[in-house]
Design a protein around this motif. Structure first.
Motif, mmCIF file in Angstrom:
data_model
loop_
_atom_site.group_PDB
_atom_site.id
_atom_site.type_symbol
_atom_site.label_atom_id
_atom_site.label_comp_id
_atom_site.label_asym_id
_atom_site.label_seq_id
_atom_site.Cartn_x
_atom_site.Cartn_y
_atom_site.Cartn_z
ATOM 1 N N ARG A 75 42.574 89.461 2.202
ATOM 2 C CA ARG A 75 41.832 90.612 2.692
ATOM 3 C C ARG A 75 40.964 91.182 1.576
ATOM 4 O O ARG A 75 41.169 90.891 0.392
ATOM 5 N N ALA A 76 40.000 92.003 1.979
ATOM 6 C CA ALA A 76 39.118 92.651 1.005
ATOM 7 C C ALA A 76 39.923 93.588 0.112
ATOM 8 O O ALA A 76 40.927 94.170 0.541
ATOM 9 N N CYS A 77 39.457 93.721 -1.129
ATOM 10 C CA CYS A 77 40.150 94.564 -2.101
ATOM 11 C C CYS A 77 39.089 95.272 -2.951
ATOM 12 O O CYS A 77 38.551 94.682 -3.896
ATOM 13 N N PRO A 78 38.745 96.508 -2.620
ATOM 14 C CA PRO A 78 37.632 97.185 -3.291
ATOM 15 C C PRO A 78 37.895 97.558 -4.741
ATOM 16 O O PRO A 78 36.993 98.045 -5.414
ATOM 17 N N GLN A 79 39.107 97.322 -5.250
ATOM 18 C CA GLN A 79 39.409 97.694 -6.639
ATOM 19 C C GLN A 79 39.081 96.602 -7.635
ATOM 20 O O GLN A 79 39.334 96.756 -8.822
ATOM 21 N N ARG A 80 38.534 95.468 -7.197
ATOM 22 C CA ARG A 80 38.348 94.352 -8.129
ATOM 23 C C ARG A 80 37.039 93.628 -7.863
ATOM 24 O O ARG A 80 36.418 93.795 -6.820
ATOM 25 N N GLY A 81 36.641 92.820 -8.840
ATOM 26 C CA GLY A 81 35.516 91.926 -8.631
ATOM 27 C C GLY A 81 34.342 92.142 -9.570
ATOM 28 O O GLY A 81 33.805 93.247 -9.661
ATOM 29 N N LEU A 82 33.944 91.081 -10.269
ATOM 30 C CA LEU A 82 32.773 91.154 -11.144
ATOM 31 C C LEU A 82 31.514 91.472 -10.346
ATOM 32 O O LEU A 82 30.590 92.103 -10.865
ATOM 33 N N ALA A 83 31.465 91.053 -9.076
ATOM 34 C CA ALA A 83 30.287 91.358 -8.259
ATOM 35 C C ALA A 83 30.106 92.864 -8.110
ATOM 36 O O ALA A 83 28.967 93.354 -8.039
ATOM 37 N N ARG A 84 31.208 93.618 -8.052
ATOM 38 C CA ARG A 84 31.113 95.080 -7.979
ATOM 39 C C ARG A 84 30.745 95.667 -9.352
ATOM 40 O O ARG A 84 29.928 96.578 -9.457
ATOM 41 N N VAL A 85 31.372 95.150 -10.401
ATOM 42 C CA VAL A 85 31.052 95.631 -11.750
ATOM 43 C C VAL A 85 29.591 95.375 -12.077
ATOM 44 O O VAL A 85 28.940 96.166 -12.759
ATOM 45 N N ILE A 89 25.538 87.792 -7.801
ATOM 46 C CA ILE A 89 26.862 87.359 -8.233
ATOM 47 C C ILE A 89 27.686 86.909 -7.030
ATOM 48 O O ILE A 89 28.430 85.920 -7.100
ATOM 49 N N ALA A 90 27.568 87.608 -5.923
ATOM 50 C CA ALA A 90 28.287 87.218 -4.713
ATOM 51 C C ALA A 90 27.878 85.827 -4.247
ATOM 52 O O ALA A 90 28.724 85.037 -3.790
ATOM 53 N N GLU A 91 26.614 85.511 -4.381
ATOM 54 C CA GLU A 91 26.134 84.187 -3.960
ATOM 55 C C GLU A 91 26.660 83.099 -4.893
ATOM 56 O O GLU A 91 27.001 81.998 -4.442
ATOM 57 N N ILE A 92 26.749 83.378 -6.178
ATOM 58 C CA ILE A 92 27.313 82.413 -7.119
ATOM 59 C C ILE A 92 28.769 82.119 -6.755
ATOM 60 O O ILE A 92 29.239 80.985 -6.823
ATOM 61 N N ALA A 93 29.494 83.162 -6.352
ATOM 62 C CA ALA A 93 30.925 83.021 -6.050
ATOM 63 C C ALA A 93 31.189 82.382 -4.693
ATOM 64 O O ALA A 93 32.277 81.825 -4.471
ATOM 65 N N ARG A 94 30.228 82.453 -3.776
ATOM 66 C CA ARG A 94 30.475 82.097 -2.377
ATOM 67 C C ARG A 94 31.039 80.683 -2.174
ATOM 68 O O ARG A 94 32.035 80.522 -1.437
ATOM 69 N N PRO A 95 30.474 79.605 -2.764
ATOM 70 C CA PRO A 95 31.025 78.266 -2.477
ATOM 71 C C PRO A 95 32.498 78.121 -2.852
ATOM 72 O O PRO A 95 33.303 77.609 -2.068
ATOM 73 N N ALA A 96 32.871 78.585 -4.047
ATOM 74 C CA ALA A 96 34.268 78.474 -4.463
ATOM 75 C C ALA A 96 35.160 79.373 -3.609
ATOM 76 O O ALA A 96 36.284 78.990 -3.245
ATOM 77 N N HIS A 97 34.678 80.540 -3.267
ATOM 78 C CA HIS A 97 35.432 81.478 -2.437
ATOM 79 C C HIS A 97 35.751 80.866 -1.077
ATOM 80 O O HIS A 97 36.909 80.891 -0.625
ATOM 81 N N GLU A 98 34.752 80.298 -0.427
ATOM 82 C CA GLU A 98 34.965 79.730 0.906
ATOM 83 C C GLU A 98 35.879 78.510 0.854
ATOM 84 O O GLU A 98 36.727 78.311 1.731
#
Length: 631
Positions: A44-54, A336-345
């Motif tokens: 699930r989503a977790c708004p407390q983390r993520g380099l994309a947010r930083v 940053i989200a786009e860079i992460a997307r392939p590995a995430h999926e």
């Protein structure tokens, strides 16, 4: 907030005539491959983390003050499911280099980091993978107290850096400044990562290494020296080999700025705005915060001095003070989200695979209070595998036990830092939730005395409780839950009236203290001279964090089996989690109560622990819920 800076290299001359430069230092630390705001264990989503947010905060901070440097303080590659997945699946060319840059490296390249330091977790998947990952960096990497034996090839990281930057003063005039950068990891890294660093490398004392290198950097013309300290705050006068030595670094003449980390805390605080008068920041963990330090540099002859500074840790989320619910303060940076997307999926698809079934919930809400099915399952998997490995050897006749600890039990990780798997299908992501680190399986030959001392080390988690106390705090919040080992198959009681024998770092502070009472194995009193085989993980077996009975001399098996794979295989072969009996607990203290803070969902599971007299109390602004335990 701004603070005056007591210059430790002589009085400022020409205070009213020198040029002034405004420089911003930005920092991340302990990202642990958290690219996106997503909890892969809970799916699930977790708004407390993520380099994309930083990254969104980084862009905003640079817009506010364009003259900025960006650093990372280590533990950026490993420590989460995504980091492990990338390490296990990254294809390589025959040359040994990866076909594609590690997504974390690609994201940091895109954010134009000025430099990064290594953390202890960088070594978690071996030197080969680390070297291949770092080959794609477009920023320099520093580690000042790590020394390898002479080998072929390029060094893993530079011992120090000298960054040349053209900065404009307040009148628009450009000046070339030399920024010295040092990076440090805990000396204990060679113990924690013994599998990969044994006989290959050494890690020197943090403060001692800095004292040697600072004069060298100054001789090279460094105008400012920044220490990237993958180490906790600690004391200004640290002991040799201290794990947490950032205050000791700040106390060294010639170090101007300290970026701390490793302990997953935030700094500065209202009670401690700086380290011995110097600017410092610790930006949380998993991308929870961006560290921001603002410096005013004034020219004095050929030198530059810090005359004013401000420091803060900017959060990406906040909690509602009434409900404790988490609210996002920023969104993802799209690049940053786009860079992460392939590995995430790809990871989401992999972690959804079903591998077993559980008729009961598996959670860690009460793991610091009583035996739990979740920990017993991991212990059983370790013991099952170890029994087969030892069956044909000379240690087959030893009684076999298995030590485990709850990795997720609140604490610094926050109220969401619990395992909570519903009854039903067990999927691959649940395996990582039950055992979050890529440790391998080991086995020690230990005595009954070792077992008693091992448990004394573990139960030092608890504060000493005075008989008759009312609502005293039970848990030492500085004691990480991953050092609270339990050993299913042993029964015992814990006497909280006794002081803890060990401190949080595993040092003996009360040699005569004895909290463990009536230690038994299969109903029989454990004799000090009895010998046992104890299955555990590679981190513990290597001798880290002060557990008695560990170290090379005790090891009877040292394998490469990842404990997560051992657990998955155990479940695939038909193992089914089962309820546990209260084999350990507290010596009764009539009239005494203690409190502890748990996830609010713990209240829904109270019927599973009828032997505990637990009473839910108030909801806290921190997101935890307070509970009262009647002793």
């Amino acid at each position: 907030m701004q603070y005056s800076y007591p210059n430790n290299r002589g009085a400022i001359s020409g205070a009213f005539g020198g040029a002034e430069i405004d420089l911003r230092i930005l920092a991340t630390s302990d990202l642990h491959a958290n690219l996106l705001a997503w909890d892969y264990h809970a799916n699930r989503a977790c708004p407390q983390r993520g380099l994309a947010r930083v990254a969104t905060l980084i862009h905003k901070a640079r817009f506010e003050r364009p003259q900025a440097l960006l650093f990372d303080n280590g533990d950026f590659l490993h420590g989460t499911v995504l980091g492990d997945f990338i390490a296990e699946t990254t294809p390589t060319l025959r040359s040994g280099r990866p076909l594609h840059a590690h997504p974390m490296i690609a994201a940091m390249n895109a954010l134009d980091y000025d430099a990064v330091a290594l953390g202890n977790h960088e070594f978690g998947h071996g030197l080969g993978f680390l070297r291949r990952s770092l080959a794609a960096t477009r920023f320099p990497v520093v580690c000042s107290n790590l020394y390898f034996k002479p080998t072929r090839g390029a060094p893993l990281a530079a011992p120090y850096l000298l960054l040349h930057r053209d900065l404009r003063d307040r009148h628009g005039k450009s000046h070339r400044l030399k920024i010295g950068v040092l990076g440090f990891i805990p000396p204990q890294t060679t113990i924690w990562e013994k599998r990969y660093l044994k006989s290959r490398a050494s890690v020197d004392d943090i403060a001692a290494s800095a004292r040697l290198l600072v004069p060298e950097l100054r001789a090279l013309g460094a105008d400012l020296i920044i220490a990237l300290s993958h180490s906790g705050i600690g004391d200004a006068e640290s002991e040799p080999g201290a794990e947490n030595a950032s205050s000791a670094l700040a106390a060294i003449d010639g170090i101007d700025v300290v970026i701390a980390g490793h302990t997953h805390l935030t700094f500065p605080t209202a009670m401690q705005p700086n380290l011995v008068g110097k600017p410092a920041v610790m930006p949380g963990f998993f991308g929870s915060h961006l560290g921001v330090i603002d410096l005013t540099l004034r020219q004095s002859g050929k030198n530059w001095r810090i005359t004013m500074f401000g420091a803060e840790a900017r959060p990406i989320s906040q909690r509602d003070p009434i409900t404790g619910e988490v609210q996002a303060l920023v969104g993802d940076d799209s690049a940053i989200a786009e860079i992460a997307r392939p590995a995430h999926e790809a990871l989401l698809a992999r972690t959804d695979v079903e591998i077993g079934d559980s008729p009961i919930t598996l959670h860690s809400h009460f793991a610091l209070l009583t035996p739990t099915p979740a920990l017993s399952l991991v212990a059983s998997a370790q013991a099952d595998q170890m029994a087969r490995l030892l069956a044909a050897g000379r240690h087959a006749s030893l009684p076999l036990l298995s030590a485990v600890a709850p990795f997720k039990a609140g604490g610094r990780g926050g109220p969401e830092n619990y395992t909570d798997i519903p009854a039903g299908p067990l999927r691959a992501r649940h395996i990582s939730d039950l055992y979050i680190h890529p440790n391998s399986l080991s086995c020690l030959r230990v005595s009954g005395q070792d077992l008693a001392d091992w448990l004394e080390r573990a139960v030092s988690l608890y504060h000493q409780i005075t008989p008759g106390a009312v609502d005293a705090a039970l848990i030492d919040q500085d004691f990480p839950s991953f050092n609270f080992d339990v050993i299913p198959g042993l029964s015992y009681q814990i006497d909280l009236a006794e002081p803890p024998r060990f401190n949080t770092l595993g040092r003996v502070i009360a040699p005569e203290a004895q909290r463990i009472r009536d230690l038994r194995h299969q109903g029989q009193v454990v004799r000090p001279e009895q010998m046992f085989a104890l299955a555990t993980n590679s981190y513990r077996a290597a001798g880290g964090v002060g557990f008695p009975g560990t170290g090379t001399a005790q090891v009877i098996y040292e394998g490469t089996e990842n404990i997560r794979e051992v657990l998955a295989s155990f479940l695939r072969n038909g193992a089914v989690p089962a309820p546990t009996s209260p084999d350990w607990g507290f010596v009764p203290m009539p009239g005494s109560t203690v409190t502890l803070d748990l996830n609010p969902n713990a209240a829904a599971h109270l019927d599973e622990v009828p032997h505990l007299r637990l009473e839910p109390l108030m909801q806290l602004a921190s997101g935890f819920r307070r509970f009262r335990l009647y002793l």
